[in-house]
Design a protein around this motif. Structure first.
Motif, PDB file in Angstrom:
ATOM      1  N   LEU A  84      14.804   6.470 -21.959  1.00  0.00           N
ATOM      2  CA  LEU A  84      15.265   6.914 -23.270  1.00  0.00           C
ATOM      3  C   LEU A  84      16.495   6.135 -23.735  1.00  0.00           C
ATOM      4  O   LEU A  84      16.749   6.053 -24.935  1.00  0.00           O
ATOM      5  CB  LEU A  84      15.598   8.414 -23.214  1.00  0.00           C
ATOM      6  CG  LEU A  84      14.435   9.344 -22.847  1.00  0.00           C
ATOM      7  CD1 LEU A  84      14.924  10.781 -22.794  1.00  0.00           C
ATOM      8  CD2 LEU A  84      13.288   9.196 -23.851  1.00  0.00           C
ATOM      9  N   GLU A  85      17.250   5.583 -22.799  1.00  0.00           N
ATOM     10  CA  GLU A  85      18.457   4.835 -23.144  1.00  0.00           C
ATOM     11  C   GLU A  85      18.144   3.341 -23.212  1.00  0.00           C
ATOM     12  O   GLU A  85      17.211   2.869 -22.559  1.00  0.00           O
ATOM     13  CB  GLU A  85      19.531   5.071 -22.084  1.00  0.00           C
ATOM     14  CG  GLU A  85      19.835   6.524 -21.816  1.00  0.00           C
ATOM     15  CD  GLU A  85      20.540   6.693 -20.494  1.00  0.00           C
ATOM     16  OE1 GLU A  85      21.774   6.725 -20.497  1.00  0.00           O
ATOM     17  OE2 GLU A  85      19.857   6.758 -19.458  1.00  0.00           O
ATOM     18  N   PRO A  86      18.922   2.560 -23.969  1.00  0.00           N
ATOM     19  CA  PRO A  86      18.698   1.111 -24.050  1.00  0.00           C
ATOM     20  C   PRO A  86      19.269   0.386 -22.824  1.00  0.00           C
ATOM     21  O   PRO A  86      20.353  -0.189 -22.857  1.00  0.00           O
ATOM     22  CB  PRO A  86      19.444   0.716 -25.329  1.00  0.00           C
ATOM     23  CG  PRO A  86      20.537   1.719 -25.448  1.00  0.00           C
ATOM     24  CD  PRO A  86      19.986   2.998 -24.911  1.00  0.00           C
ATOM     25  N   ARG A  87      18.540   0.446 -21.722  1.00  0.00           N
ATOM     26  CA  ARG A  87      18.986  -0.178 -20.479  1.00  0.00           C
ATOM     27  C   ARG A  87      18.303  -1.527 -20.287  1.00  0.00           C
ATOM     28  O   ARG A  87      17.191  -1.751 -20.786  1.00  0.00           O
ATOM     29  CB  ARG A  87      18.682   0.720 -19.286  1.00  0.00           C
ATOM     30  CG  ARG A  87      19.331   2.083 -19.346  1.00  0.00           C
ATOM     31  CD  ARG A  87      20.848   2.011 -19.243  1.00  0.00           C
ATOM     32  NE  ARG A  87      21.429   3.342 -19.147  1.00  0.00           N
ATOM     33  CZ  ARG A  87      22.726   3.581 -19.009  1.00  0.00           C
ATOM     34  NH1 ARG A  87      23.581   2.576 -18.945  1.00  0.00           N
ATOM     35  NH2 ARG A  87      23.173   4.824 -18.942  1.00  0.00           N
ATOM     36  N   GLY A  88      18.958  -2.410 -19.536  1.00  0.00           N
ATOM     37  CA  GLY A  88      18.376  -3.726 -19.330  1.00  0.00           C
ATOM     38  C   GLY A  88      18.847  -4.369 -18.043  1.00  0.00           C
ATOM     39  O   GLY A  88      19.704  -3.844 -17.328  1.00  0.00           O
ATOM     40  N   ALA A  89      18.255  -5.529 -17.758  1.00  0.00           N
ATOM     41  CA  ALA A  89      18.615  -6.322 -16.589  1.00  0.00           C
ATOM     42  C   ALA A  89      18.554  -7.796 -16.954  1.00  0.00           C
ATOM     43  O   ALA A  89      17.779  -8.204 -17.836  1.00  0.00           O
ATOM     44  CB  ALA A  89      17.677  -6.028 -15.420  1.00  0.00           C
ATOM     45  N   LEU A  90      19.363  -8.579 -16.283  1.00  0.00           N
ATOM     46  CA  LEU A  90      19.338 -10.037 -16.404  1.00  0.00           C
ATOM     47  C   LEU A  90      18.914 -10.618 -15.061  1.00  0.00           C
ATOM     48  O   LEU A  90      19.444 -10.232 -14.016  1.00  0.00           O
ATOM     49  CB  LEU A  90      20.713 -10.583 -16.785  1.00  0.00           C
ATOM     50  CG  LEU A  90      21.174 -10.408 -18.228  1.00  0.00           C
ATOM     51  CD1 LEU A  90      22.634 -10.859 -18.369  1.00  0.00           C
ATOM     52  CD2 LEU A  90      20.280 -11.199 -19.170  1.00  0.00           C
ATOM     53  N   VAL A  91      17.967 -11.551 -15.095  1.00  0.00           N
ATOM     54  CA  VAL A  91      17.537 -12.261 -13.895  1.00  0.00           C
ATOM     55  C   VAL A  91      17.891 -13.733 -14.103  1.00  0.00           C
ATOM     56  O   VAL A  91      17.346 -14.385 -15.002  1.00  0.00           O
ATOM     57  CB  VAL A  91      16.024 -12.105 -13.657  1.00  0.00           C
ATOM     58  CG1 VAL A  91      15.625 -12.801 -12.360  1.00  0.00           C
ATOM     59  CG2 VAL A  91      15.631 -10.628 -13.617  1.00  0.00           C
ATOM     60  N   ALA A  92      18.815 -14.239 -13.302  1.00  0.00           N
ATOM     61  CA  ALA A  92      19.280 -15.621 -13.464  1.00  0.00           C
ATOM     62  C   ALA A  92      19.161 -16.353 -12.132  1.00  0.00           C
ATOM     63  O   ALA A  92      19.390 -15.766 -11.065  1.00  0.00           O
ATOM     64  CB  ALA A  92      20.730 -15.647 -13.947  1.00  0.00           C
ATOM     65  N   GLU A  93      18.819 -17.619 -12.219  1.00  0.00           N
ATOM     66  CA  GLU A  93      18.680 -18.447 -11.019  1.00  0.00           C
ATOM     67  C   GLU A  93      19.693 -19.585 -11.073  1.00  0.00           C
ATOM     68  O   GLU A  93      19.801 -20.288 -12.085  1.00  0.00           O
ATOM     69  CB  GLU A  93      17.248 -18.955 -10.897  1.00  0.00           C
ATOM     70  CG  GLU A  93      16.269 -17.792 -10.714  1.00  0.00           C
ATOM     71  CD  GLU A  93      14.813 -18.230 -10.666  1.00  0.00           C
ATOM     72  OE1 GLU A  93      14.575 -19.450 -10.723  1.00  0.00           O
ATOM     73  OE2 GLU A  93      13.944 -17.343 -10.575  1.00  0.00           O
ATOM     74  N   PHE A  94      20.454 -19.738  -9.972  1.00  0.00           N
ATOM     75  CA  PHE A  94      21.559 -20.686  -9.899  1.00  0.00           C
ATOM     76  C   PHE A  94      21.344 -21.683  -8.766  1.00  0.00           C
ATOM     77  O   PHE A  94      20.668 -21.396  -7.779  1.00  0.00           O
ATOM     78  CB  PHE A  94      22.876 -19.953  -9.597  1.00  0.00           C
ATOM     79  CG  PHE A  94      23.328 -18.988 -10.647  1.00  0.00           C
ATOM     80  CD1 PHE A  94      24.250 -19.359 -11.608  1.00  0.00           C
ATOM     81  CD2 PHE A  94      22.860 -17.683 -10.662  1.00  0.00           C
ATOM     82  CE1 PHE A  94      24.696 -18.472 -12.565  1.00  0.00           C
ATOM     83  CE2 PHE A  94      23.295 -16.775 -11.604  1.00  0.00           C
ATOM     84  CZ  PHE A  94      24.216 -17.170 -12.565  1.00  0.00           C
ATOM     85  N   ASP A  95      21.992 -22.831  -8.900  1.00  0.00           N
ATOM     86  CA  ASP A  95      22.214 -23.752  -7.793  1.00  0.00           C
ATOM     87  C   ASP A  95      23.716 -23.857  -7.586  1.00  0.00           C
ATOM     88  O   ASP A  95      24.468 -24.058  -8.541  1.00  0.00           O
ATOM     89  CB  ASP A  95      21.648 -25.141  -8.088  1.00  0.00           C
ATOM     90  CG  ASP A  95      20.143 -25.187  -7.944  1.00  0.00           C
ATOM     91  OD1 ASP A  95      19.595 -24.359  -7.205  1.00  0.00           O
ATOM     92  OD2 ASP A  95      19.521 -26.052  -8.583  1.00  0.00           O
ATOM     93  N   PHE A  96      24.164 -23.700  -6.347  1.00  0.00           N
ATOM     94  CA  PHE A  96      25.576 -23.809  -6.017  1.00  0.00           C
ATOM     95  C   PHE A  96      25.780 -24.935  -5.022  1.00  0.00           C
ATOM     96  O   PHE A  96      25.143 -24.966  -3.969  1.00  0.00           O
ATOM     97  CB  PHE A  96      26.111 -22.513  -5.405  1.00  0.00           C
ATOM     98  CG  PHE A  96      26.179 -21.360  -6.372  1.00  0.00           C
ATOM     99  CD1 PHE A  96      27.214 -21.259  -7.284  1.00  0.00           C
ATOM    100  CD2 PHE A  96      25.205 -20.380  -6.362  1.00  0.00           C
ATOM    101  CE1 PHE A  96      27.280 -20.191  -8.173  1.00  0.00           C
ATOM    102  CE2 PHE A  96      25.264 -19.314  -7.246  1.00  0.00           C
ATOM    103  CZ  PHE A  96      26.308 -19.221  -8.147  1.00  0.00           C
ATOM    104  N   HIS A  97      26.678 -25.853  -5.363  1.00  0.00           N
ATOM    105  CA  HIS A  97      27.054 -26.932  -4.449  1.00  0.00           C
ATOM    106  C   HIS A  97      25.833 -27.706  -3.946  1.00  0.00           C
ATOM    107  O   HIS A  97      25.801 -28.169  -2.807  1.00  0.00           O
ATOM    108  CB  HIS A  97      27.836 -26.392  -3.253  1.00  0.00           C
ATOM    109  CG  HIS A  97      28.991 -25.520  -3.622  1.00  0.00           C
ATOM    110  ND1 HIS A  97      30.075 -25.977  -4.352  1.00  0.00           N
ATOM    111  CD2 HIS A  97      29.237 -24.207  -3.376  1.00  0.00           C
ATOM    112  CE1 HIS A  97      30.937 -24.989  -4.527  1.00  0.00           C
ATOM    113  NE2 HIS A  97      30.453 -23.912  -3.960  1.00  0.00           N
ATOM    114  N   GLY A  98      24.818 -27.824  -4.793  1.00  0.00           N
ATOM    115  CA  GLY A  98      23.626 -28.560  -4.388  1.00  0.00           C
ATOM    116  C   GLY A  98      22.769 -27.836  -3.376  1.00  0.00           C
ATOM    117  O   GLY A  98      21.820 -28.404  -2.837  1.00  0.00           O
ATOM    118  N   ARG A  99      23.082 -26.557  -3.137  1.00  0.00           N
ATOM    119  CA  ARG A  99      22.317 -25.784  -2.166  1.00  0.00           C
ATOM    120  C   ARG A  99      21.076 -25.181  -2.804  1.00  0.00           C
ATOM    121  O   ARG A  99      20.897 -25.207  -4.007  1.00  0.00           O
ATOM    122  CB  ARG A  99      23.191 -24.660  -1.594  1.00  0.00           C
ATOM    123  CG  ARG A  99      24.479 -25.144  -0.970  1.00  0.00           C
ATOM    124  CD  ARG A  99      24.579 -24.667   0.444  1.00  0.00           C
ATOM    125  NE  ARG A  99      25.833 -25.074   1.066  1.00  0.00           N
ATOM    126  CZ  ARG A  99      26.211 -24.652   2.242  1.00  0.00           C
ATOM    127  NH1 ARG A  99      25.457 -23.821   2.921  1.00  0.00           N
ATOM    128  NH2 ARG A  99      27.346 -25.064   2.777  1.00  0.00           N
TER     129      ARG A  99
END
Length: 270
Positions: free
Chosen positions: A134-149
């Motif tokens: 009922l509430e405007p809830r959400g999620a973010l899915v993000a993909e990162f590279d750190f230090h070339g790893r």
């Protein structure tokens, strides 16, 4: 026989035990080779426990934490144009953190109040998820590279106040992750779940995240007894030094205390 769900009183006692066990977050920490700091913080629309609207205090708390990645909840106004509440330019200048880009209204900082900030690394992909309820809830899915790893997936979410909604929202997050390639994943945010054990909606996440980590109290900020905020990983021993950031400023800046963790980057190799 069906096991009874823990009572609120029992949940609070368990939270107090974990509170006594948490490390002192005000001490200076030695840098750990190959580790980054992540954090989750419900900023309560920048209204503190004293009733004052003061976005500057939120930035000061973030500066205390010194995160490499931080997920904020309630970083935008809830209604109307959902305008962002923080000075992102000041935040960048004082902390080095910049927002993960999202597609939303021109005045919003985040997605349904979720703002994900990072200091360094490269973003591969960002996916905005509208969660049911009922509430405007959400999620973010993000993909990162750190230090070339190897890539790290971070899911930042804010779950609902209603138990049935949290269950559905947890299922949606689980389905999204099952549909994607397997990689090191951190899930963090305000999950609004005070129950522990079988009665918790968060047990639905265990097929990916395994047994839930210790519940560390973060709410209410002045005397934290409920573990509403969580950070969990899908790989054993990936998260170290999971704790609440309990400073004098944090106790007044928002009604939640921030939760922080260190990630061992050596555990991120596929």
């Amino acid at each position: 026989m069906k096991k009874a769900a823990p009572s609120l009183a029992k949940t609070m006692m368990n939270s107090f035990r974990n509170r006594r066990q948490r490390p002192d977050t005000m001490r200076e920490r030695a840098d750990l080779d190959g580790a980054i700091t992540v954090a989750s913080y419900n900023v309560h629309k920048c209204v503190g426990t004293d009733g004052r609207f003061d976005p500057g205090r939120i930035i000061d708390v973030i500066r205390e934490i010194k995160p490499d990645v931080i997920a904020l909840q309630e970083a935008d106004q809830r209604f109307g144009e959902r305008s962002g509440l923080l000075d992102l330019n000041r935040l960048r200048l004082e902390t080095g953190l910049v927002p993960v880009p999202v597609v939303t209204s021109t005045k919003s900082h985040g997605w349904r109040g979720n703002l994900l900030l990072f200091r360094q690394g490269a973003i591969r992909d960002v996916h905005q998820v509208a969660l049911p309820g009922l509430e405007p809830r959400g999620a973010l899915v993000a993909e990162f590279d750190f230090h070339g790893r190897a890539g790290l997936r971070i899911v930042a979410a804010h779950l609902g106040l209603l138990r049935w909604a949290r269950r559905q929202q947890a299922d949606v997050i689980l389905d999204i992750l099952k549909a994607r390639d397997q990689r090191p994943t951190i899930l963090m945010g305000d999950f609004n779940e005070w129950r522990l054990g079988p009665g918790s909606a968060l047990t639905r996440l265990e097929p990916i995240f395994g047994p839930l980590p210790p519940a560390i109290p973060s709410f209410p900020a002045r005397l934290p007894v409920l573990s509403l905020d969580r950070i969990m990983g899908n790989r054993a021993d990936m998260i170290t030094d999971l704790t609440v950031h309990d400073s004098a400023l944090a106790r007044v800046a928002s009604d939640h205390l921030p939760l922080t963790a260190r990630l061992d980057m050596d555990k991120l190799s596929d």
